[in-house]
Design a protein around this motif. Structure first.
Motif, PDB file in Angstrom:
ATOM      1  N   ASP A 119       0.823  -1.213   0.000  1.00 16.76           N
ATOM      2  CA  ASP A 119       0.000   0.000   0.000  1.00 16.76           C
ATOM      3  C   ASP A 119       0.859   1.268   0.000  1.00 16.76           C
ATOM      4  O   ASP A 119       0.485   2.282  -0.589  1.00 16.76           O
ATOM      5  N   SER A 120       2.009   1.182   0.634  1.00 13.70           N
ATOM      6  CA  SER A 120       2.859   2.367   0.784  1.00 13.70           C
ATOM      7  C   SER A 120       3.465   2.841  -0.539  1.00 13.70           C
ATOM      8  O   SER A 120       3.921   3.981  -0.630  1.00 13.70           O
ATOM      9  N   VAL A 121       3.464   1.982  -1.558  1.00 16.89           N
ATOM     10  CA  VAL A 121       4.088   2.369  -2.836  1.00 16.89           C
ATOM     11  C   VAL A 121       3.105   2.374  -3.991  1.00 16.89           C
ATOM     12  O   VAL A 121       3.468   2.754  -5.106  1.00 16.89           O
ATOM     13  N   LYS A 122       1.865   1.967  -3.762  1.00 16.51           N
ATOM     14  CA  LYS A 122       0.873   1.927  -4.845  1.00 16.51           C
ATOM     15  C   LYS A 122       0.702   3.300  -5.469  1.00 16.51           C
ATOM     16  O   LYS A 122       0.602   4.304  -4.770  1.00 16.51           O
ATOM     17  N   GLY A 123       0.671   3.319  -6.783  1.00 16.09           N
ATOM     18  CA  GLY A 123       0.523   4.571  -7.506  1.00 16.09           C
ATOM     19  C   GLY A 123       1.833   5.304  -7.737  1.00 16.09           C
ATOM     20  O   GLY A 123       1.874   6.256  -8.518  1.00 16.09           O
ATOM     21  N   ARG A 124       2.898   4.873  -7.083  1.00 11.55           N
ATOM     22  CA  ARG A 124       4.209   5.520  -7.247  1.00 11.55           C
ATOM     23  C   ARG A 124       5.248   4.582  -7.873  1.00 11.55           C
ATOM     24  O   ARG A 124       6.112   5.034  -8.615  1.00 11.55           O
ATOM     25  N   PHE A 125       5.160   3.306  -7.561  1.00 10.68           N
ATOM     26  CA  PHE A 125       6.113   2.325  -8.066  1.00 10.68           C
ATOM     27  C   PHE A 125       5.429   1.460  -9.122  1.00 10.68           C
ATOM     28  O   PHE A 125       4.241   1.130  -9.002  1.00 10.68           O
ATOM     29  N   THR A 126       6.199   1.081 -10.131  1.00 11.75           N
ATOM     30  CA  THR A 126       5.705   0.169 -11.155  1.00 11.75           C
ATOM     31  C   THR A 126       6.762  -0.907 -11.380  1.00 11.75           C
ATOM     32  O   THR A 126       7.916  -0.592 -11.686  1.00 11.75           O
ATOM     33  N   ILE A 127       6.358  -2.168 -11.245  1.00 16.67           N
ATOM     34  CA  ILE A 127       7.287  -3.281 -11.460  1.00 16.67           C
ATOM     35  C   ILE A 127       7.045  -3.855 -12.852  1.00 16.67           C
ATOM     36  O   ILE A 127       5.897  -3.976 -13.292  1.00 16.67           O
TER      37      ILE A 127
END
Length: 116
Positions: free
Chosen positions: A62-70
């Motif tokens: 949840d802390s990286v959703k919308g900011r990180f893409t794997i």
């Protein structure tokens, strides 16, 4: 045996971006899901993101959703997290991970430092 080597870490300002890489060898890369974890000083290692073997399914903390893409490139045996809008709380050592036949494999990690 599986070997994982991370790269791409560094120092970035708040709001900046970094793209990490994890190069895998030793097994048929496209058969396995790949994940990223991180560990900040004094904290336990935590899950960041995961991608399935063919890249069709991803999962994020949840802390990286919308900011990180794997993403992954099976032709290059490499998995990439693109990290945008970085925050100081993203500062950690980032580790690549895969599980083969109930055995977890880890790289040595790459340091990401986000300055405020």
């Amino acid at each position: 045996q599986v070997q994982l080597v991370e790269s791409g870490g560094g120092l970035v300002q708040t709001g900046g971006s970094l793209r990490l890489s994890c190069a895998a060898s030793g097994r048929t890369f496209s058969n396995y899901a790949m994940g990223w974890f991180r560990q900040a000083p004094g904290k336990e290692r935590e899950f960041v993101a995961r991608i399935n073997s063919y890249g069709a399914i991803t999962d994020y903390a949840d802390s990286v959703k919308g900011r990180f893409t794997i993403s992954r490139d099976n032709a290059k045996n490499t998995v990439y997290p693109q990290m945008n809008s970085l925050k100081p709380e993203d500062t950690a050592v980032y580790y690549c991970n895969t599980r083969v036949l109930d055995t977890d494999y880890w790289g040595r990690g790459t340091q990401v430092t986000v300055s405020s």
